[in-house]
Design an enzyme around this catalytic site. Structure first.
Site, PDB file in Angstrom:
ATOM      1  N   ARG A 278      25.854  80.759  39.703  1.00  0.00           N
ATOM      2  CA  ARG A 278      24.910  81.868  39.856  1.00  0.00           C
ATOM      3  C   ARG A 278      25.160  82.722  41.083  1.00  0.00           C
ATOM      4  NH1 ARG A 278      22.853  78.243  36.703  1.00  0.00           N
ATOM      5  NH2 ARG A 278      23.831  76.868  38.191  1.00  0.00           N
ATOM      6  N   THR A 279      25.332  82.090  42.216  1.00  0.00           N
ATOM      7  CA  THR A 279      25.376  82.871  43.454  1.00  0.00           C
ATOM      8  C   THR A 279      26.589  83.798  43.452  1.00  0.00           C
ATOM      9  OG1 THR A 279      24.244  81.074  44.578  1.00  0.00           O
ATOM     10  CG2 THR A 279      25.264  82.753  45.970  1.00  0.00           C
TER      11      THR A 279
ATOM     12  N   LYS B 280      45.783  75.235  52.863  1.00  0.00           N
ATOM     13  CA  LYS B 280      46.986  75.021  53.687  1.00  0.00           C
ATOM     14  C   LYS B 280      46.618  74.736  55.136  1.00  0.00           C
ATOM     15  CE  LYS B 280      49.633  78.470  51.029  1.00  0.00           C
ATOM     16  NZ  LYS B 280      50.226  79.821  51.130  1.00  0.00           N
TER      17      LYS B 280
ATOM     18  N   ARG C 143      30.379  81.132  51.029  1.00  0.00           N
ATOM     19  CA  ARG C 143      29.793  79.789  50.813  1.00  0.00           C
ATOM     20  C   ARG C 143      30.782  78.773  51.357  1.00  0.00           C
ATOM     21  NH1 ARG C 143      26.974  77.523  45.451  1.00  0.00           N
ATOM     22  NH2 ARG C 143      25.325  78.776  46.412  1.00  0.00           N
TER      23      ARG C 143
ATOM     24  N   HIS D 263      20.345  78.940  52.853  1.00  0.00           N
ATOM     25  CA  HIS D 263      20.774  79.725  51.690  1.00  0.00           C
ATOM     26  C   HIS D 263      19.801  80.912  51.574  1.00  0.00           C
ATOM     27  CE1 HIS D 263      22.486  80.819  47.951  1.00  0.00           C
ATOM     28  NE2 HIS D 263      22.379  79.687  47.275  1.00  0.00           N
TER      29      HIS D 263
END
Ligand code: NCD
Length: 309
Positions: A58-59, A87, A108, A136
């Site tokens: 969703r986000t 890496k 995120r 959030h």
């Protein structure tokens, strides 16, 4: 209007009530004309970079859809393993690179504080789409928008936050966001997953009314808004502890028989077992409407921080 210009969005407690009003009003305007020509001109020529180092449906998709509905473009890293983070690149170096490509950055990351670190590395606006078990804030804004839309108000409501209150960043942020309003909180969780003491103490110090319980059925009966959450398996050190707790709370249709008339059931999603699918047909089951509200709210945020609203 200038209030949020070029600002980072890192924590839900950063907003004044005036700023929340502005975001809600801007979001309502966009919801009104989601497909409108005017919306499509808003972010013309701008590029959003979404950097997702933890899973999301969703986000990420709603931020990207919001940008596309505003006429902007999107470049995306959908998983850490497809980026140079795999890496060993530092977050700082990734952000210094991406700031050369994009006008606004949505991040995120599994580490608490990662969004603040990213924001310190660049002058481009950084929007925190979840930093580990931290915050959030854009979810909380769409939660706020949903509560107002479903209940017609926020003030005076009894809001129950239920489930994994220890690790759940959505409930940490929502508690912070609602703290400036006259709401009564009920925190319903198993003992091991209680809301962190710092958050409870901070709320109490601000004069916010908070009750804590382990009894979900009792909390349901008292609520105007019931906000269910997933037990955050990925944040447990001990898998057997997760197994013990994962089905602690399951909302069923039978439990809703004791609910107040007009109660709203919310969930940031994804749900695992916390809400039986039989609840989906309950009129107050708002979780998919809540997910859809991510579009106008994220349109508003993107437009406001880039001064295009
Ligand atoms: C939440 C998250 O990622 O914190 N999901 C979301 O953004 N809607 C909730 C969760 O993962 O349980």
């Amino acid at each position: 209007m200038l209030k949020l210009a070029q600002k980072d969005i890192l924590r839900a407690d950063q907003f004044s009530r005036e700023e929340i009003d502005l975001i809600m009003e801007t979001a309502r305007g966009f919801e009104h004309e989601l497909d409108g020509e005017k919306a499509l001109e808003t972010m013309r020529g701008k590029i959003l970079s979404t950097l997702f180092f933890e899973p999301s449906t969703r986000t990420r998709l709603s931020f990207e859809a919001a940008m596309l509905r505003l006429g902007g473009e999107v470049i995306s890293v959908a998983e850490a393993k497809s980026s140079s983070a795999a890496k060993g690149e530092s977050l700082y170096d990734t952000i210094k690179t991406v700031e050369g490509y994009a006008d606004v950055i949505v991040l995120r990351h599994p580490r608490i504080g990662a969004a603040a670190e990213a924001a310190a590395a660049t002058n481009k606006p950084v929007l925190n789409a979840g930093d580990g078990a931290g915050q959030h804030p854009t979810q909380s804004l769409l939660d706020f928008y949903t509560i107002e839309k479903e209940q017609g108000k926020v003030e005076g409501l009894t809001v129950t936050l239920a489930g994994d209150l220890k690790h759940g960043r959505t409930v940490h942020s929502l508690a912070d966001l609602l703290a400036s309003y006259n709401v009564h909180f009920v925190f319903a969780s198993p003992r091991a997953l209680r809301m962190p003491t710092e958050i409870v103490e901070k709320l109490k110090a601000r004069g916010v009314s908070v009750a804590e319980t382990e009894n979900l059925a009792e909390a349901v009966a008292a609520s105007d808004v019931l906000y269910m959450t997933r037990i955050q398996g990925e944040r447990f050190d001990d898998p057997s502890e997760y197994d013990r707790l994962k089905n602690a709370y399951i909302l069923t249709r039978a439990m809703l028989a004791r609910a107040k008339e007009g109660m709203t059931v919310m969930h940031p999603l994804p749900r695992v077992n916390e809400i039986a699918t039989e609840v989906d047909s309950y009129p107050g089951a708002a979780y998919f409407r809540q997910a859809a509200n991510g579009i106008p709210v994220r349109m508003a945020l993107l437009a406001l921080v880039t001064e295009r609203a």
